[in-house]
Each structure stands twice: as structure tokens, then as C-alpha cells.
Scaffold this motif. Sequence first.
Motif, PDB file in Angstrom:
ATOM      1  N   ALA A  70      -3.052  -6.442  -2.050  1.00  0.00           N
ATOM      2  CA  ALA A  70      -3.941  -5.685  -2.926  1.00  0.00           C
ATOM      3  C   ALA A  70      -4.289  -6.580  -4.103  1.00  0.00           C
ATOM      4  O   ALA A  70      -3.397  -7.036  -4.823  1.00  0.00           O
ATOM      5  N   ALA A  71      -5.575  -6.857  -4.285  1.00  0.00           N
ATOM      6  CA  ALA A  71      -5.997  -7.752  -5.361  1.00  0.00           C
ATOM      7  C   ALA A  71      -5.595  -7.186  -6.714  1.00  0.00           C
ATOM      8  O   ALA A  71      -5.538  -5.972  -6.911  1.00  0.00           O
ATOM      9  N   GLY A  72      -5.297  -8.070  -7.640  1.00  0.00           N
ATOM     10  CA  GLY A  72      -4.978  -7.657  -8.997  1.00  0.00           C
ATOM     11  C   GLY A  72      -3.538  -7.261  -9.195  1.00  0.00           C
ATOM     12  O   GLY A  72      -3.246  -6.422 -10.061  1.00  0.00           O
ATOM     13  N   ASN A  73      -2.620  -7.827  -8.407  1.00  0.00           N
ATOM     14  CA  ASN A  73      -1.184  -7.550  -8.565  1.00  0.00           C
ATOM     15  C   ASN A  73      -0.907  -6.047  -8.518  1.00  0.00           C
ATOM     16  O   ASN A  73      -0.286  -5.473  -9.417  1.00  0.00           O
ATOM     17  N   ARG A  74      -1.321  -5.384  -7.434  1.00  0.00           N
ATOM     18  CA  ARG A  74      -1.193  -3.926  -7.348  1.00  0.00           C
ATOM     19  C   ARG A  74      -0.149  -3.485  -6.327  1.00  0.00           C
ATOM     20  O   ARG A  74      -0.099  -2.312  -5.981  1.00  0.00           O
ATOM     21  N   ILE A  75       0.702  -4.409  -5.855  1.00  0.00           N
ATOM     22  CA  ILE A  75       1.790  -4.050  -4.949  1.00  0.00           C
ATOM     23  C   ILE A  75       3.093  -4.100  -5.734  1.00  0.00           C
ATOM     24  O   ILE A  75       3.516  -5.154  -6.199  1.00  0.00           O
ATOM     25  N   SER A  76       3.745  -2.955  -5.900  1.00  0.00           N
ATOM     26  CA  SER A  76       5.028  -2.913  -6.573  1.00  0.00           C
ATOM     27  C   SER A  76       6.125  -3.190  -5.551  1.00  0.00           C
ATOM     28  O   SER A  76       6.135  -2.601  -4.468  1.00  0.00           O
ATOM     29  N   PHE A  77       7.052  -4.089  -5.890  1.00  0.00           N
ATOM     30  CA  PHE A  77       8.097  -4.439  -4.941  1.00  0.00           C
ATOM     31  C   PHE A  77       9.425  -4.579  -5.684  1.00  0.00           C
ATOM     32  O   PHE A  77       9.482  -4.562  -6.917  1.00  0.00           O
ATOM     33  N   CYS A  78      10.503  -4.737  -4.917  1.00  0.00           N
ATOM     34  CA  CYS A  78      11.843  -4.677  -5.501  1.00  0.00           C
ATOM     35  C   CYS A  78      12.751  -5.712  -4.848  1.00  0.00           C
ATOM     36  O   CYS A  78      13.500  -5.384  -3.923  1.00  0.00           O
ATOM     37  N   ASP A  80      17.419   5.463 -10.328  1.00  0.00           N
ATOM     38  CA  ASP A  80      16.461   6.349 -10.990  1.00  0.00           C
ATOM     39  C   ASP A  80      15.059   5.805 -10.757  1.00  0.00           C
ATOM     40  O   ASP A  80      14.726   4.711 -11.213  1.00  0.00           O
ATOM     41  N   PRO A  81      14.180   6.520 -10.016  1.00  0.00           N
ATOM     42  CA  PRO A  81      12.817   6.022  -9.737  1.00  0.00           C
ATOM     43  C   PRO A  81      12.020   5.681 -10.983  1.00  0.00           C
ATOM     44  O   PRO A  81      11.062   4.913 -10.909  1.00  0.00           O
ATOM     45  N   ALA A  82      12.391   6.222 -12.127  1.00  0.00           N
ATOM     46  CA  ALA A  82      11.654   5.903 -13.348  1.00  0.00           C
ATOM     47  C   ALA A  82      11.764   4.429 -13.711  1.00  0.00           C
ATOM     48  O   ALA A  82      10.945   3.907 -14.460  1.00  0.00           O
ATOM     49  N   TYR A  83      12.776   3.743 -13.156  1.00  0.00           N
ATOM     50  CA  TYR A  83      12.990   2.322 -13.462  1.00  0.00           C
ATOM     51  C   TYR A  83      12.314   1.391 -12.450  1.00  0.00           C
ATOM     52  O   TYR A  83      12.324   0.181 -12.641  1.00  0.00           O
ATOM     53  N   PHE A  84      11.769   1.903 -11.358  1.00  0.00           N
ATOM     54  CA  PHE A  84      11.431   1.061 -10.206  1.00  0.00           C
ATOM     55  C   PHE A  84      10.330   0.035 -10.458  1.00  0.00           C
ATOM     56  O   PHE A  84      10.437  -1.109 -10.057  1.00  0.00           O
ATOM     57  N   ASP A  85       9.247   0.455 -11.079  1.00  0.00           N
ATOM     58  CA  ASP A  85       8.028  -0.374 -11.107  1.00  0.00           C
ATOM     59  C   ASP A  85       8.143  -1.478 -12.157  1.00  0.00           C
ATOM     60  O   ASP A  85       7.618  -1.352 -13.263  1.00  0.00           O
ATOM     61  N   HIS A  86       8.837  -2.583 -11.795  1.00  0.00           N
ATOM     62  CA  HIS A  86       9.001  -3.680 -12.749  1.00  0.00           C
ATOM     63  C   HIS A  86       8.572  -5.029 -12.190  1.00  0.00           C
ATOM     64  O   HIS A  86       8.633  -6.026 -12.899  1.00  0.00           O
ATOM     65  N   GLN A  87       8.175  -5.104 -10.929  1.00  0.00           N
ATOM     66  CA  GLN A  87       7.663  -6.353 -10.371  1.00  0.00           C
ATOM     67  C   GLN A  87       6.489  -6.020  -9.461  1.00  0.00           C
ATOM     68  O   GLN A  87       6.575  -5.118  -8.621  1.00  0.00           O
ATOM     69  N   ARG A  88       5.408  -6.778  -9.626  1.00  0.00           N
ATOM     70  CA  ARG A  88       4.196  -6.536  -8.834  1.00  0.00           C
ATOM     71  C   ARG A  88       3.647  -7.869  -8.318  1.00  0.00           C
ATOM     72  O   ARG A  88       3.896  -8.927  -8.878  1.00  0.00           O
ATOM     73  N   ALA A  89       2.876  -7.765  -7.245  1.00  0.00           N
ATOM     74  CA  ALA A  89       2.259  -8.947  -6.643  1.00  0.00           C
ATOM     75  C   ALA A  89       0.950  -8.545  -5.975  1.00  0.00           C
ATOM     76  O   ALA A  89       0.711  -7.356  -5.701  1.00  0.00           O
ATOM     77  N   SER A  90       0.107  -9.539  -5.725  1.00  0.00           N
ATOM     78  CA  SER A  90      -1.117  -9.296  -4.942  1.00  0.00           C
ATOM     79  C   SER A  90      -0.830  -9.374  -3.448  1.00  0.00           C
ATOM     80  O   SER A  90      -1.504  -8.736  -2.652  1.00  0.00           O
ATOM     81  N   LEU A  91       0.155 -10.172  -3.074  1.00  0.00           N
ATOM     82  CA  LEU A  91       0.532 -10.307  -1.674  1.00  0.00           C
ATOM     83  C   LEU A  91       2.046 -10.248  -1.574  1.00  0.00           C
ATOM     84  O   LEU A  91       2.750 -10.978  -2.249  1.00  0.00           O
ATOM     85  N   LEU A  92       2.542  -9.346  -0.724  1.00  0.00           N
ATOM     86  CA  LEU A  92       3.976  -9.193  -0.518  1.00  0.00           C
ATOM     87  C   LEU A  92       4.313  -9.467   0.938  1.00  0.00           C
ATOM     88  O   LEU A  92       3.751  -8.843   1.845  1.00  0.00           O
TER      89      LEU A  92
END
Length: 559
Positions: A102-110, A129-141
Motif C-alpha cells: 500500500a503506497a504511503g506506508n499504510r501497512i501496519s505490521f509487528c 492491548d490493541p491500543a498499542y499495536f500501530d507503531h510500525q508501518r511500511a509500503s511493502l510487507l
Amino acid sequence: MIRSFRSALIAMAAVAACMVAEPVSAQTFTLAEMGLENAGACLKLAVRDRASNAMVPLGCITSGGTGPNFKFTPGSLTMQGALYAADLSLAGTFNPPAVMAAAGNRISFCPELSCVRGPGSGPNAGAVDPAYFDHQRASLLLSGPSQLGGQAQEQLLAVIGTAATGSVSAWQASKAYAAGAEVNRVNSNESGAVYRARNAGTSGTNPPPAERPQSLPYSFNDGGVTWDWINDPVLAAKASVYVEQKVKPGAGGTWGQATNVLLDQGLVPSFHVNTELDIGNNSGTDCGFGNGDCFNLFVRSGGSNMLTGNVQIESVPHGPPYAAYFGLRVTGPRTAKYADIVTDSFGAVGLGVCTTGTDDCTHADASIADAAKSPISLHIRQRGTGTMHSVSAIVDDTTTPTSLNVAGSKTYAAIFEHSTTPISMLISGTKSSSSIVDDSTSPTALNIAGTKSIAGIYEHSTTPAGINLSGTYSRSQIEGTGWNVSPQGVLTAAGAFLSGFFKPAQYTAAGLPACNASGRGAVATITDAGGAINYRGIIGGGGSAIAVVLCDGANWIYH
């Protein structure tokens, strides 16, 4: 299964079109915008081209024991347009089997080694806790575990390049060039230009400009060749992977590239490497220096301001006492011809140990240790003519107890210095014990050879004694050609030339040493000569005259 899958694809196409192109209000959809073949080994999936009304295949779908698979057939795939919400479907999931883009670093990964899944970390981690999850993103995973045993090497990403074009040589005057030949003109700052011959011909004596032209197309007439500018020299190269990052104001910490490897608990280590770099040369020609360079790893820095360093090796501040057996190791009998480590820079120090002042480092054994079987442990040699070291080959200005400590057994010499430098060894500073200590069993403590412009040993300090000999000597205190000083301090010489006067030791007649065969020829002065003083007469005391006396092997006689 295929019929229901086809219906789902049609619905999916309509939704996808809304997401990546114009707003829904601007779209006009007609059924059969997307279609799937009814039969074939690989059922083609196609989208209608509105200009020609033809169905354009995007790829094909196969189904079998491994499930449905989609094979792309276009030569290129572009993702662009408005950026929508990030895909959080895999946020908080450790290393799932997935390929997402997803262009623009829109893939959240862990990633498991650095994932934030809840309060605390390590052994102090709290509940997920899912509230902590979204801390790393990429355009290609690209993520997933290995699948096979030893029958295949597995990698999440394989980049395989073959470079067979792009050979560029330096421009030469009066040279025959074929049409399509490419040459470069490079300046000392590595700027310049690359040109391609429009026609076959012989170059003249005026080279094309070594700079990028102000406008294109640009051509240059050179004798019988017309050159067309095509590129900058630094870009006339091939790369399998190119990574670029520009750090602008407002940025936090950055990495151009980061790779993390952790050997997990319970693993029996075999062979594990973070990054392996392999290069081989089967060209038939050895690489050179300065032109035709070939490196396994090339690190370069630049800019208008200084960096902290080019390479740093360190350990984390926790864990076992030592993170590794060595920080940097160069090994192998065929690794390097001239030197394992070469410094050709112009820094203040060629090789520094604890010289930055940022760490109070302590080495348990030695700062530099040499246990090799090389002919020479430390070789300081001349290169070319003239003065190499303006001060000294070795300088020690510390306040350590011993400046140089030589121990062990040497078959030739403890120190063998035969250079032509102005000073063999310069020692300054304050030593609590001694400037040089030699407690070895070597045949020679100090061997001085070569050509010295002043002296083999030049002592011009203001110490109480220039040379102090206070040991126990079985043969001599000092030995030289034709002379020596006995352990008792007796000087024996083949001859002597005195530019001043000679003053023998003074005694009273009764205080003279015994005259015997071993003392024959000894000369002294008595200060109480009495009676008749006749040449070669036996001496007598009790008077006040001064006389020179000689031991003839039995008696002291006037001389």
C-alpha cells in the motif's frame, strides 16, 4: 467454486475502483467491467479497456491442491493516487505469512523483535492491548516463517541482477571509436559526463566537456566522432538494490537500513550471520588501486560537516560480560596480500586505542598484543627518500611505570633498530621506575646497527649520571673493539690518546695496593715519598714529596 469466485471478483473490482481512482460520484460502472474465462489451464482475469471496449488480461487464476493462485501478466504495476486509511489487519501479529502493499506506508505490521503490543517490555511486559499495536508501518510487507527442510534455501525476498551492459572507458585522443561506444570525462571531484558515439570515427585532440550540459539534447563534434551526452559518471553503473534516504528538518532518529537477528532460547547455534557479503573475481585480471577498484564493502562519508564516524561496533549495555569473542576479525591465509588493516588517511592518529576520550576503556591484557609467528612484531620502515617521521619512530610521553618492558627469550636481540631516522627512540615524561627495563634472557639487551648521523646512543640529559652500571657482570662492564672495563672497573685498552693531562690515583706509600704479578705495570702516585728518590729505586715513605711509582711485579719503584 469458480462461478462464485467470479462473482466475488466482480464485486471486489467495483470496490477497488472506488478506492484507488476517482470518488464514487464520478464513476460510471457497467457490469462485465471485469471478467473471468470459463475454461483453460489458467483462467484469465481481464478488465475492460473503455477506449477500445476490449478485455485486457491482468493475469490468470489457477486452483489446485495449494488453493487459488493469481499470476500477474502486466509488465508493470503502479500504485498511486489518494492515500486512504492504513491497513491495521495485521497490527499486533508477530511475523504473519503475508505479502501486502500500500503506497504511503499504510501497512501496519509487528516484527517480533521490536513490536509494541502493550505496557512494559521484556520480562516486565503487561497484557496485550490493541491500543498499542500501530507503531510500525511500511509500503511493502514481506513476512512469514520458513516452510521447507534442508532441500531448499528460503528467503522472503530474492533480488537477482545480471549486469552485462554499461561498460564506459575514459575518452582518448586520436582513437578510433565504433558507433555506440561510450566514454566518460571525470573531474577530480568525481563530477563529469558520459557520452555515446553517434557514429563511427576517430576522435580529435579536443575532448568533450567534463560537465552536465545546460540543456538537452547536447552533442559535441570531436574530430570524426559526434558525441551525445547521456549521463553523469556516478550514475553510469548498475545496482541490484538501491536505498536512498534524505533526512530533513523535523526528522527524528533514522536508519538507512536496519537488520536485526536474534538467536532464540533453546537454539543450538550452528552458522548464523546477520549480513553476508561475497564477491569473487574470475575476470582474468586483478583489480587495481585507484582505477579498477573492487571492494566487498565500500563505506564513504561526505558533506559540509563532520560525522561521528564511518563504522562503529558496540554491544548493548546489558547481558553477559562480553557480547562476542572479538569486535573485528580478519582471518584466512589468502585474505590479504599486503596488510590485514591499512590506513591511508590523514587523521591525527593512524590507529588509535582509547584516543577519542569518550570512554575510559581498560584492556585486561594489553592494548595491542602480537602472538603471531611473523619475522617481525612491529616494523617501522622507510617509504621513498627523505625524512619520514619528523620527530621519532616511537614516542612514549606517558607516566606509566615502565616505558618499554621487554621479557621472554629472544634468539637475536630484544630491540633491533636499524633505521636512518633522526632519533632511534625518544622518551619523555615522568617514569616512576625506569625509562627502559629489560629483564629477559636475550643474548643482547639492545642492539644498535645501521647508519646514525650523530651517535648510536646520544645522551644529553641533566640527570646525575648519563649511564649507570650497577649490576653484577661476570665478564665486563663495558666491551668495545680493543678495550673493555672489567667487573672491578679496570680499563684495558690497546692504546690511548689523551688530549689533556693524565692523573694516576694518589696513595701514601703504606696505602699502596700489594704489588704482585697480577698488578705488574700499574702506575700510581704517592704523596709522602721520603729518603733518596732514585729512578727505579724502591720507594720509601715518611716524607712530603710527591712521586710517580710503578709496580714491577714484586716491588713498587720510583718511575
